[in-house]
Scaffold this active site. Structure first.
Site, PDB file in Angstrom:
ATOM      1  N   ASP A   1      -1.190   8.083  -0.096  1.00 15.43           N
ATOM      2  CA  ASP A   1      -1.682   6.732  -0.416  1.00 15.43           C
ATOM      3  C   ASP A   1      -0.861   5.563   0.141  1.00 15.43           C
ATOM      4  OD1 ASP A   1      -3.334   8.395  -1.896  1.00 15.43           O
ATOM      5  OD2 ASP A   1      -2.492   7.811  -3.824  1.00 15.43           O
TER       6      ASP A   1
ATOM      7  N   LYS B   1      -9.449   9.903  -2.342  1.00 12.41           N
ATOM      8  CA  LYS B   1      -9.438  10.396  -3.713  1.00 12.41           C
ATOM      9  C   LYS B   1      -9.580   9.243  -4.697  1.00 12.41           C
ATOM     10  CE  LYS B   1      -4.368  10.590  -4.102  1.00 12.41           C
ATOM     11  NZ  LYS B   1      -4.147   9.646  -5.189  1.00 12.41           N
TER      12      LYS B   1
ATOM     13  N   CYS C   1       0.984   8.502  -8.528  1.00 12.24           N
ATOM     14  CA  CYS C   1       0.341   9.545  -7.711  1.00 12.24           C
ATOM     15  C   CYS C   1       1.315  10.622  -7.239  1.00 12.24           C
ATOM     16  CB  CYS C   1      -0.383   8.907  -6.523  1.00 12.24           C
ATOM     17  SG  CYS C   1      -1.750   7.828  -7.051  1.00 12.24           S
TER      18      CYS C   1
END
Length: 180
Positions: free
Chosen positions: A14, A76, A109
């Site tokens: 990310d 995601k 995350c």
């Protein structure tokens, strides 16, 4: 336990345009992740890329994307990469058990992915100088939690030389130049 390149895959988590400028130490983080990726490529270690809710957070930042544009990317919505079936399928297909993690945010995350990977029988390796959060305190808290959970925490230089294993190879020469 020794981490061997034949049994290792990298995951870039990310590192996206809209969130990245708000991350603590983001300029140094970008440089460190670039070195890690270049080193993994020199070692022929495959890399997967996750992108959290692209509509809101944008694409992977350009300096990283240029290095990994040919690598599999998976969007995601879940915080943990392990909750994204497409990413887990790609990871399982590699048959590799060590998963090097770099990215943001450490306390969300990256942390959840590492814990979930460990529960699934993988050996997550969080690269401390290649992860960050919006605040240093959140990163530090996450690193402490990861260690409490038994997750391996390393640095990009340490992991690259561990994976390289021997001096005198082309990969060693590339990595030596990268870390100078």
């Amino acid at each position: 336990m020794r981490i061997l390149k034949a049994n290792t895959v990298g995951v870039v988590v990310d590192i996206q345009e809209r969130l990245f400028p708000h991350i603590d130490g983001y300029e140094q983080l970008a440089k460190n992740v670039e070195i890690l990726i270049k080193g993994l490529k020199a070692l022929e270690v495959p890399v997967l890329v996750s992108e959290q809710y692209k509509k809101g957070l944008g694409n992977t930042i350009e300096s990283i994307e240029t290095l990994i544009q040919d690598e599999p990317h998976v969007e995601k919505l879940a915080f943990s990469c392990c909750d994204e079936p497409q990413l887990m399928e790609k990871l399982e297909l590699t048959t590799k058990r060590f998963v090097i993690l770099a990215g943001i945010e450490t306390h969300i995350c990256v942390l959840q992915t590492a814990i979930d990977l460990q529960e699934r029988g993988f050996h997550p390796v969080v690269i401390e100088d290649c992860v960050s959060s919006r605040t240093l305190a959140n990163k530090q808290n996450a690193i402490e939690r990861l260690r409490q959970e038994g997750v391996i925490v390393s640095s990009y230089e340490s992991i690259l030389f561990e994976l390289c294993r021997y001096a005198g190879t082309d990969a060693f020469k590339t990595i030596s130049k990268l870390v100078k």
